[in-house]
Scaffold this motif. Structure first.
Motif, PDB file in Angstrom:
ATOM      1  N   UNK A  40       0.827  -1.205   0.000  1.00  0.00           N
ATOM      2  CA  UNK A  40       0.000   0.000   0.000  1.00  0.00           C
ATOM      3  C   UNK A  40       0.865   1.260   0.000  1.00  0.00           C
ATOM      4  N   UNK A  41       2.015   1.219   0.674  1.00  0.00           N
ATOM      5  CA  UNK A  41       2.910   2.381   0.675  1.00  0.00           C
ATOM      6  C   UNK A  41       3.430   2.681  -0.735  1.00  0.00           C
ATOM      7  N   UNK A  42       3.549   1.645  -1.555  1.00  0.00           N
ATOM      8  CA  UNK A  42       4.062   1.812  -2.917  1.00  0.00           C
ATOM      9  C   UNK A  42       2.946   1.973  -3.955  1.00  0.00           C
ATOM     10  N   UNK A  43       1.798   1.352  -3.711  1.00  0.00           N
ATOM     11  CA  UNK A  43       0.695   1.348  -4.679  1.00  0.00           C
ATOM     12  C   UNK A  43      -0.640   1.597  -3.968  1.00  0.00           C
ATOM     13  N   UNK A  44      -0.854   2.794  -3.443  1.00  0.00           N
ATOM     14  CA  UNK A  44      -2.054   3.055  -2.642  1.00  0.00           C
ATOM     15  C   UNK A  44      -3.365   2.896  -3.407  1.00  0.00           C
ATOM     16  N   UNK A  45      -3.337   3.075  -4.701  1.00  0.00           N
ATOM     17  CA  UNK A  45      -4.582   2.980  -5.483  1.00  0.00           C
ATOM     18  C   UNK A  45      -5.176   1.581  -5.486  1.00  0.00           C
ATOM     19  N   UNK A  46      -4.376   0.562  -5.161  1.00  0.00           N
ATOM     20  CA  UNK A  46      -4.881  -0.814  -5.069  1.00  0.00           C
ATOM     21  C   UNK A  46      -5.779  -0.970  -3.828  1.00  0.00           C
ATOM     22  N   UNK A  47      -5.566  -0.104  -2.834  1.00  0.00           N
ATOM     23  CA  UNK A  47      -6.212  -0.244  -1.533  1.00  0.00           C
ATOM     24  C   UNK A  47      -7.220   0.861  -1.208  1.00  0.00           C
ATOM     25  N   UNK A  48      -6.952   2.045  -1.674  1.00  0.00           N
ATOM     26  CA  UNK A  48      -7.703   3.224  -1.251  1.00  0.00           C
ATOM     27  C   UNK A  48      -8.527   3.761  -2.412  1.00  0.00           C
ATOM     28  N   UNK A  49      -9.844   3.759  -2.279  1.00  0.00           N
ATOM     29  CA  UNK A  49     -10.702   4.222  -3.372  1.00  0.00           C
ATOM     30  C   UNK A  49     -10.451   5.678  -3.784  1.00  0.00           C
ATOM     31  N   UNK A  50      -9.919   6.499  -2.880  1.00  0.00           N
ATOM     32  CA  UNK A  50      -9.722   7.908  -3.217  1.00  0.00           C
ATOM     33  C   UNK A  50      -8.480   8.168  -4.072  1.00  0.00           C
ATOM     34  N   UNK A  51      -7.632   7.158  -4.264  1.00  0.00           N
ATOM     35  CA  UNK A  51      -6.464   7.303  -5.138  1.00  0.00           C
ATOM     36  C   UNK A  51      -6.680   6.527  -6.428  1.00  0.00           C
TER      37      UNK A  51
END
Length: 167
Positions: A34-45
């Motif tokens: 998640x620190x490297x690829x936040x868009x996989x985890x966070x809908x706002x990114x």
């Protein structure tokens, strides 16, 4: 300027009937991704890029793009540079522009159950405390907190399911 202090927690292994139990290691490995690829985890990114890594990967400088349709955020449609500090095995601390701080914490409760908590200290320089705008910002940012924790847990569970399907 108003600073919002918000926290939201959910159990990692909730009352799901799927029988999948995530371990601390599963959650930690997911947070590292998640620190490297936040868009996989966070809908706002909706996009991100790693700019720099230091201290054996324990400090990551990244840029994340806030989804343009995230009306709750004043950063919608913009790139945000963040410093991510990994503190294995409990969490990651993110420092945002303007001094805002986000923490992703893995904690343990009764019977070794795992919880995921996100805390936020959001500095909003254009909003005055006690105003209707401040109340709305607090409500909007709580929605972001809830969707971020829930989105992260969903992604962690999906990754674990895909991993077990490949075994």
């Amino acid at each position: 300027m108003v600073t919002l202090h918000i926290a939201y927690t959910e159990p990692v292994n909730g009352n799901d009937s799927d029988g999948l139990i995530l371990t601390r290691e599963d959650v930690w490995n997911g947070l590292k991704l998640k620190a490297r690829r936040p868009e996989v985890f966070i809908p706002s990114f909706d996009n991100s890029r790693v700019i720099e890594e230091r201290e054996n990967g324990n400090v990551i400088i990244r840029e994340a793009h806030v989804a343009a349709d995230l009306h709750e955020s004043p950063m919608a449609g913009k790139w945000v540079r963040e410093e991510c500090r990994l503190h294995e095995p409990i969490g990651i601390y993110f420092t945002l522009p303007g001094g805002s701080i986000v923490q992703n914490i893995i904690s343990e409760g009764p019977n070794k159950s795992l919880f995921l908590t996100f805390t936020y200290d959001w500095n909003l320089p254009d909003i005055e405390p006690g105003t209707p705008e401040a109340k709305k910002a607090e409500s909007d940012h709580m929605k972001i907190a809830v969707s971020s924790v829930q989105g992260t847990i969903r992604a962690l569970r999906r990754m674990a399911t895909e991993k077990s399907d490949c075994s």
